[in-house]
Design a protein around this motif. Sequence first.
Motif, PDB file in Angstrom:
ATOM      1  N   ARG A  17     -19.803  32.196  39.781  1.00 53.21           N
ATOM      2  CA  ARG A  17     -20.321  31.109  38.931  1.00 53.21           C
ATOM      3  C   ARG A  17     -19.368  29.919  38.973  1.00 53.21           C
ATOM      4  O   ARG A  17     -19.793  28.774  39.132  1.00 53.21           O
ATOM      5  CB  ARG A  17     -20.499  31.574  37.490  1.00 53.21           C
ATOM      6  N   ASP A  21     -20.347  26.284  40.595  1.00 56.47           N
ATOM      7  CA  ASP A  21     -20.324  25.074  39.774  1.00 56.47           C
ATOM      8  C   ASP A  21     -19.435  24.004  40.400  1.00 56.47           C
ATOM      9  O   ASP A  21     -19.816  22.831  40.465  1.00 56.47           O
ATOM     10  CB  ASP A  21     -19.838  25.422  38.365  1.00 56.47           C
ATOM     11  N   GLN A  25     -20.766  20.385  41.789  1.00 61.21           N
ATOM     12  CA  GLN A  25     -20.207  19.143  41.251  1.00 61.21           C
ATOM     13  C   GLN A  25     -19.629  18.274  42.368  1.00 61.21           C
ATOM     14  O   GLN A  25     -19.779  17.055  42.345  1.00 61.21           O
ATOM     15  CB  GLN A  25     -19.126  19.443  40.221  1.00 61.21           C
ATOM     16  N   THR A  30     -21.488  14.913  38.524  1.00 64.74           N
ATOM     17  CA  THR A  30     -21.505  15.609  37.240  1.00 64.74           C
ATOM     18  C   THR A  30     -22.550  15.065  36.267  1.00 64.74           C
ATOM     19  O   THR A  30     -22.557  15.439  35.093  1.00 64.74           O
ATOM     20  CB  THR A  30     -20.115  15.506  36.574  1.00 64.74           C
ATOM     21  N   PRO A  33     -26.043  19.138  35.207  1.00 62.90           N
ATOM     22  CA  PRO A  33     -25.326  20.409  35.407  1.00 62.90           C
ATOM     23  C   PRO A  33     -25.974  21.304  36.474  1.00 62.90           C
ATOM     24  O   PRO A  33     -26.487  22.383  36.189  1.00 62.90           O
ATOM     25  CB  PRO A  33     -25.371  21.055  34.011  1.00 62.90           C
ATOM     26  N   GLY A  35     -24.677  23.114  38.797  1.00 60.85           N
ATOM     27  CA  GLY A  35     -24.046  24.413  38.996  1.00 60.85           C
ATOM     28  C   GLY A  35     -24.602  25.471  38.065  1.00 60.85           C
ATOM     29  O   GLY A  35     -24.976  26.575  38.497  1.00 60.85           O
ATOM     30  N   THR A  36     -24.683  25.159  36.797  1.00 53.52           N
ATOM     31  CA  THR A  36     -25.237  26.102  35.819  1.00 53.52           C
ATOM     32  C   THR A  36     -26.704  26.371  36.110  1.00 53.52           C
ATOM     33  O   THR A  36     -27.165  27.515  36.052  1.00 53.52           O
ATOM     34  CB  THR A  36     -25.059  25.551  34.391  1.00 53.52           C
ATOM     35  N   THR A  80     -23.259  28.144  28.348  1.00 49.89           N
ATOM     36  CA  THR A  80     -22.911  26.919  29.068  1.00 49.89           C
ATOM     37  C   THR A  80     -24.131  26.024  29.223  1.00 49.89           C
ATOM     38  O   THR A  80     -24.035  24.799  29.083  1.00 49.89           O
ATOM     39  CB  THR A  80     -22.307  27.256  30.440  1.00 49.89           C
ATOM     40  N   GLU A  84     -24.011  22.317  27.799  1.00 51.66           N
ATOM     41  CA  GLU A  84     -24.220  21.176  28.699  1.00 51.66           C
ATOM     42  C   GLU A  84     -25.447  20.362  28.294  1.00 51.66           C
ATOM     43  O   GLU A  84     -25.446  19.127  28.411  1.00 51.66           O
ATOM     44  CB  GLU A  84     -24.336  21.668  30.140  1.00 51.66           C
TER      45      GLU A  84
END
Length: 124
Positions: A17, A21, A25, A30, A33, A35-36, A80, A84
Motif C-alpha cells: 500500500r 501510494d 503520487q 497529489t 488520492p 494511491g488509496t 485513509t 483523504e
Amino acid sequence: MNWLCVVAGAMIGAPLRFLTDRAMQARYGTAFPWGTFAVNVLGSLVLGVLTGAVVAGAAASQLQLFLGTGLCGALTTYSTFSYETLRLAEGGARFYAAANVLGSVVAGLGAVFAGVAFAEAVWA
C-alpha cells in the motif's frame, strides 16, 4: 498457526500500500488520492476472486487468512479513504471529494463483483 497466516499477509499488504501510494503520487501528483483509490479497488478485486475460490472449494482456509484477512486487510484502507476525502472537502476540492466517494464505491463494488464472476468462471 492461523495468526501467522494473517501476519504474513499483512507484512506484504502494508508495504505494498505504501509503495503503491508513493508511485501513484510521483506519477499523477497529489491533487487526488489515486494511491488509496488503486489499493482499495485492487484489494476488492483480490477479495472477490478469493471469495469465489473459497465458495467453489478451490482455496484453503489458510489462503483465505493470508490473502483475505492479512494481505487485503493491510492493503486496503477505509480510514485513509475517509481522511483523504475529508481533506479534499475541507481544502475546497469538493468535486474531487465527491468523485473519490462515488468512484471508490462504484469501482470497489465493480471489482469485487468482477472478481467473484471470474472465480465462478474458473472454478465453478
